[in-house]
Scaffold this active site. Structure first.
Site, PDB file in Angstrom:
ATOM      1  N   ARG A 224      32.961  39.566  34.735  1.00  0.00           N
ATOM      2  CA  ARG A 224      33.152  38.124  34.834  1.00  0.00           C
ATOM      3  C   ARG A 224      32.226  37.435  33.837  1.00  0.00           C
ATOM      4  O   ARG A 224      31.102  37.880  33.603  1.00  0.00           O
ATOM      5  CB  ARG A 224      32.839  37.617  36.244  1.00  0.00           C
ATOM      6  CG  ARG A 224      33.913  37.949  37.280  1.00  0.00           C
ATOM      7  CD  ARG A 224      35.187  37.133  37.054  1.00  0.00           C
ATOM      8  NE  ARG A 224      36.240  37.463  38.010  1.00  0.00           N
ATOM      9  CZ  ARG A 224      37.180  38.396  37.833  1.00  0.00           C
ATOM     10  NH1 ARG A 224      37.200  39.109  36.714  1.00  0.00           N
ATOM     11  NH2 ARG A 224      38.100  38.611  38.747  1.00  0.00           N
ATOM     12  N   HIS A 272      40.724  38.152  28.427  1.00  0.00           N
ATOM     13  CA  HIS A 272      40.818  38.552  29.843  1.00  0.00           C
ATOM     14  C   HIS A 272      42.108  39.348  30.084  1.00  0.00           C
ATOM     15  O   HIS A 272      42.920  39.003  30.950  1.00  0.00           O
ATOM     16  CB  HIS A 272      40.749  37.331  30.775  1.00  0.00           C
ATOM     17  CG  HIS A 272      40.305  37.694  32.164  1.00  0.00           C
ATOM     18  ND1 HIS A 272      39.519  36.881  32.940  1.00  0.00           N
ATOM     19  CD2 HIS A 272      40.552  38.793  32.936  1.00  0.00           C
ATOM     20  CE1 HIS A 272      39.299  37.466  34.119  1.00  0.00           C
ATOM     21  NE2 HIS A 272      39.923  38.620  34.131  1.00  0.00           N
TER      22      HIS A 272
HETATM   23  P1  NAP Z   1      34.330  47.186  43.603  1.00  0.00           P
HETATM   24  O1  NAP Z   1      35.140  48.390  43.926  1.00  0.00           O
HETATM   25  O2  NAP Z   1      34.011  46.216  44.684  1.00  0.00           O
HETATM   26  O3  NAP Z   1      32.973  47.731  42.963  1.00  0.00           O
HETATM   27  C1  NAP Z   1      31.863  46.931  42.725  1.00  0.00           C
HETATM   28  C2  NAP Z   1      30.697  47.808  42.348  1.00  0.00           C
HETATM   29  O4  NAP Z   1      29.583  46.983  42.013  1.00  0.00           O
HETATM   30  C3  NAP Z   1      30.250  48.704  43.513  1.00  0.00           C
HETATM   31  O5  NAP Z   1      29.857  49.969  43.030  1.00  0.00           O
HETATM   32  C4  NAP Z   1      29.034  47.956  44.067  1.00  0.00           C
HETATM   33  O6  NAP Z   1      28.090  48.793  44.708  1.00  0.00           O
HETATM   34  C5  NAP Z   1      28.458  47.391  42.789  1.00  0.00           C
HETATM   35  N1  NAP Z   1      27.590  46.243  43.068  1.00  0.00           N
HETATM   36  C6  NAP Z   1      27.906  45.063  43.646  1.00  0.00           C
HETATM   37  N2  NAP Z   1      26.821  44.277  43.757  1.00  0.00           N
HETATM   38  C7  NAP Z   1      25.797  44.996  43.246  1.00  0.00           C
HETATM   39  C8  NAP Z   1      24.410  44.739  43.098  1.00  0.00           C
HETATM   40  N3  NAP Z   1      23.870  43.571  43.493  1.00  0.00           N
HETATM   41  N4  NAP Z   1      23.632  45.701  42.562  1.00  0.00           N
HETATM   42  C9  NAP Z   1      24.167  46.882  42.164  1.00  0.00           C
HETATM   43  N5  NAP Z   1      25.487  47.182  42.278  1.00  0.00           N
HETATM   44  C10 NAP Z   1      26.276  46.253  42.818  1.00  0.00           C
HETATM   45  O7  NAP Z   1      34.988  46.341  42.426  1.00  0.00           O
HETATM   46  P2  NAP Z   1      36.024  46.850  41.309  1.00  0.00           P
HETATM   47  O8  NAP Z   1      37.394  46.903  41.849  1.00  0.00           O
HETATM   48  O9  NAP Z   1      35.463  48.058  40.664  1.00  0.00           O
HETATM   49  O10 NAP Z   1      35.972  45.600  40.307  1.00  0.00           O
HETATM   50  C11 NAP Z   1      34.757  45.228  39.680  1.00  0.00           C
HETATM   51  C12 NAP Z   1      34.910  43.910  38.957  1.00  0.00           C
HETATM   52  O11 NAP Z   1      35.693  44.068  37.782  1.00  0.00           O
HETATM   53  C13 NAP Z   1      35.644  42.827  39.721  1.00  0.00           C
HETATM   54  O12 NAP Z   1      34.812  42.212  40.700  1.00  0.00           O
HETATM   55  C14 NAP Z   1      36.006  41.874  38.619  1.00  0.00           C
HETATM   56  O13 NAP Z   1      34.919  40.986  38.406  1.00  0.00           O
HETATM   57  C15 NAP Z   1      36.167  42.778  37.408  1.00  0.00           C
HETATM   58  N6  NAP Z   1      37.575  42.894  36.956  1.00  0.00           N
HETATM   59  C16 NAP Z   1      37.893  42.466  35.705  1.00  0.00           C
HETATM   60  C17 NAP Z   1      39.199  42.586  35.248  1.00  0.00           C
HETATM   61  C18 NAP Z   1      39.582  42.189  33.833  1.00  0.00           C
HETATM   62  O14 NAP Z   1      40.756  42.192  33.482  1.00  0.00           O
HETATM   63  N7  NAP Z   1      38.636  41.857  32.987  1.00  0.00           N
HETATM   64  C19 NAP Z   1      40.187  43.147  36.071  1.00  0.00           C
HETATM   65  C20 NAP Z   1      39.820  43.564  37.341  1.00  0.00           C
HETATM   66  C21 NAP Z   1      38.503  43.442  37.777  1.00  0.00           C
HETATM   67  P3  NAP Z   1      28.485  49.584  46.063  1.00  0.00           P
HETATM   68  O15 NAP Z   1      29.507  50.602  45.648  1.00  0.00           O
HETATM   69  O16 NAP Z   1      27.229  50.206  46.498  1.00  0.00           O
HETATM   70  O17 NAP Z   1      29.054  48.561  46.994  1.00  0.00           O
END
Ligand code: NAP
Length: 309
Positions: A224, A272
Site C-alpha cells: 500500500r 496498482h
Molecule cells: P495476509 O495474508 O494478511 O499477510 C499479512 C502478513 O503481514 C502476515 O504475515 C502478517 O504476520 C504480516 N504482518 C502484519 N502486520 C505486521 C506487523 N506489524 N509486523 C510484522 N508483520 C506483520 O495478507 P496478504 O494476502 O499476503 O496481502 C498482503 C497485502 O498485499 C495486502 O494487505 C495488500 O495491502 C497488498 N496487496 C496488494 C495488491 C496489489 O495489486 N498491489 C494486491 C493484493 C494485495 P502474521 O502472519 O504473523 O499475521
C-alpha cells in the site's frame, strides 16, 4: 434474500457470470439498484468506497474482493458489528508472485544496466550472479509474501521474511519483532513489501528500514502506498542506498501527473496492477462465505479488526 454487489461496476458482469455458474438460482443485485433494503443479507465490496451499507437491516456479512482491507476498515459507512472477509484467491496470489519474481529476476540479472547498455550500443560483458548470493527480504509472510518467498527460494535466492508470528516455511528464514526487522533487512539486496497497511506498518518503508540494506539495494513495493515515506525513498535513491524502486502502489492513486516518481530514472511505476482477484477463481470462496454468513458461522479469511488485517 439477495447479495448486493457494490464493487467496481466494470467488473460486475464477470462476477455475475462466475457466481451464477456456481449458484444458478442466486439473486445478485447491483449498487445502487438494490430494491428493498431488507432483502440484502450479504454485500460484496472492493477497492472503491461502497456507499452506506448501514441501511441494510438484515446484512449478515461483508466480503471484500480485495486482499487489503485498510480502506474498508477506515470507512464509517461499513457497519462495524458485521463480519468482514478479505479476499484470498489463487489467481491473485499467482499474479502477485509473478510480479515479485519478475522484478527480483530482472534486478538480479541486471536488467536495467543491460537495457541502458543496449541504448548506447555497448557490449556489456556481465556475469550473472548466483541467486544464493542475493538476499531478498520479504516484509509480510502471509498469503502473498509466503507464496512469492517460496518461489524465490525455489529459484535459489537467499530469502528472509518478516511477520508478526514466527513462520516455518521451507527455504525462508523467519524474523519477527523490531529486532527481527533489523536482522531481516541487514545486508539485503532486494526488499519486497507485502504487508497489510495498519497503524503498525504505516511509514515502515522509510530511512530506518533503508539504512541496513546493502548499498544499491532494490525496493519492490506492491502493498500500500502509505507504507512508503516518499521523501525518504527519494533521499535513498539520491544517496545510492537504493538504486532502484519498483512501485505498484502510491499514497495518491492514480499517481498525480506532476509526481517525481513518473520521471525518476531509478523508479519504475506500475499502476496498482501487480495482482487482481479473478472472478473465475474467487467466486467459490465468496459463495462459501455467503453460506457461512447465513448459517452464522465464522467466515473464511475473516478480518481481525483488532489487528487491522
Ligand atoms: P495476509 O495474508 O494478511 O499477510 C499479512 C502478513 O503481514 C502476515 O504475515 C502478517 O504476520 C504480516 N504482518 C502484519 N502486520 C505486521 C506487523 N506489524 N509486523 C510484522 N508483520 C506483520 O495478507 P496478504 O494476502 O499476503 O496481502 C498482503 C497485502 O498485499 C495486502 O494487505 C495488500 O495491502 C497488498 N496487496 C496488494 C495488491 C496489489 O495489486 N498491489 C494486491 C493484493 C494485495 P502474521 O502472519 O504473523 O499475521
Amino acid at each position: 434474500m439477495a447479495i448486493l454487489y457494490a464493487d467496481d461496476p466494470a467488473d460486475a458482469a464477470a462476477w455475475a457470470v462466475a457466481m451464477g455458474a456456481l449458484a444458478p438460482g442466486l439473486e445478485l443485485r447491483f449498487w445502487p439498484d438494490w430494491g428493498a433494503a431488507g432483502d440484502i443479507d450479504f454485500a460484496i465490496v472492493g477497492g472503491r468506497a461502497p456507499g452506506d451499507l448501514r441501511v441494510f437491516p438484515n446484512l449478515k456479512a461483508i466480503q471484500s474482493t480485495w486482499a487489503g482491507v485498510n480502506h474498508l476498515l477506515a470507512d464509517h459507512n461499513l457497519p462495524l458489528d458485521r463480519p468482514l472477509a478479505r479476499m484470498v484467491d489463487q489467481g491473485l496470489t499467482v499474479s502477485m508472485t509473478e510480479f515479485v519474481v519478475l522484478h527480483v529476476l530482472d534486478s538480479a540479472r541486471e536488467g536495467p544496466r543491460l537495457r541502458a547498455a543496449q541504448r548506447s550500443r555497448q557490449w556489456l560483458d556481465l556475469d550473472p550472479v548466483p541467486p544464493r548470493t542475493v538476499t531478498v527480504a520479504v516484509l509480510g509472510l502471509g498469503t502473498l509474501g509466503a507464496d512469492a518467498g517460496t518461489r524465490l527460494a525455489g529459484l535459489g535466492f537467499d530469502v528472509r521474511g518478516w511477520s508478526r508470528s514466527r513462520k516455518d516455511i521451507a527455504g525462508i528464514r523467519s524474523f519477527t519483532g523490531a529486532d527481527g526487522l533489523g536482522e531481516c533487512l541487514s545486508g539485503a539486496r532486494i526488499l519486497v513489501c507485502l504487508l497489510p497497511l495498519t497503524e503498525d506498518t504505516r511509514g515502515i518503508l522509510g530511512a530506518a528500514a533503508f539504512a541496513p540494506l546493502a548499498e544499491g539495494a532494490v525496493l519492490i513495493h506492491a502493498a500500500r502506498g502509505l507504507h512508503l515515506v516518499e521523501a525518504d525513498l527519494l533521499a535513498a535513491l539520491e544517496s545510492g542506498r537504493i538504486s532502484r524502486a519498483i512501485l505498484d502502489v502510491f499514497a495518491t492513486e492514480p499517481l498525480p501527473a506532476d509526481h517525481p516518481f513518473w520521471t525518476h530514472p531509478g523508479v519504475t511505476v506500475t499502476p496498482h496492477v501487480a495482482a487482481i482477484t479473478r472472478p473465475g477463481t474467487g467466486a467459490a470462496d465468496i459463495l462459501e462465505n455467503y453460506r457461512r454468513a447465513l448459517a452464522g458461522e465464522a467466515l473464511i479469511n475473516q478480518v481481525d479488526r483488532a489487528k487491522g488485517y
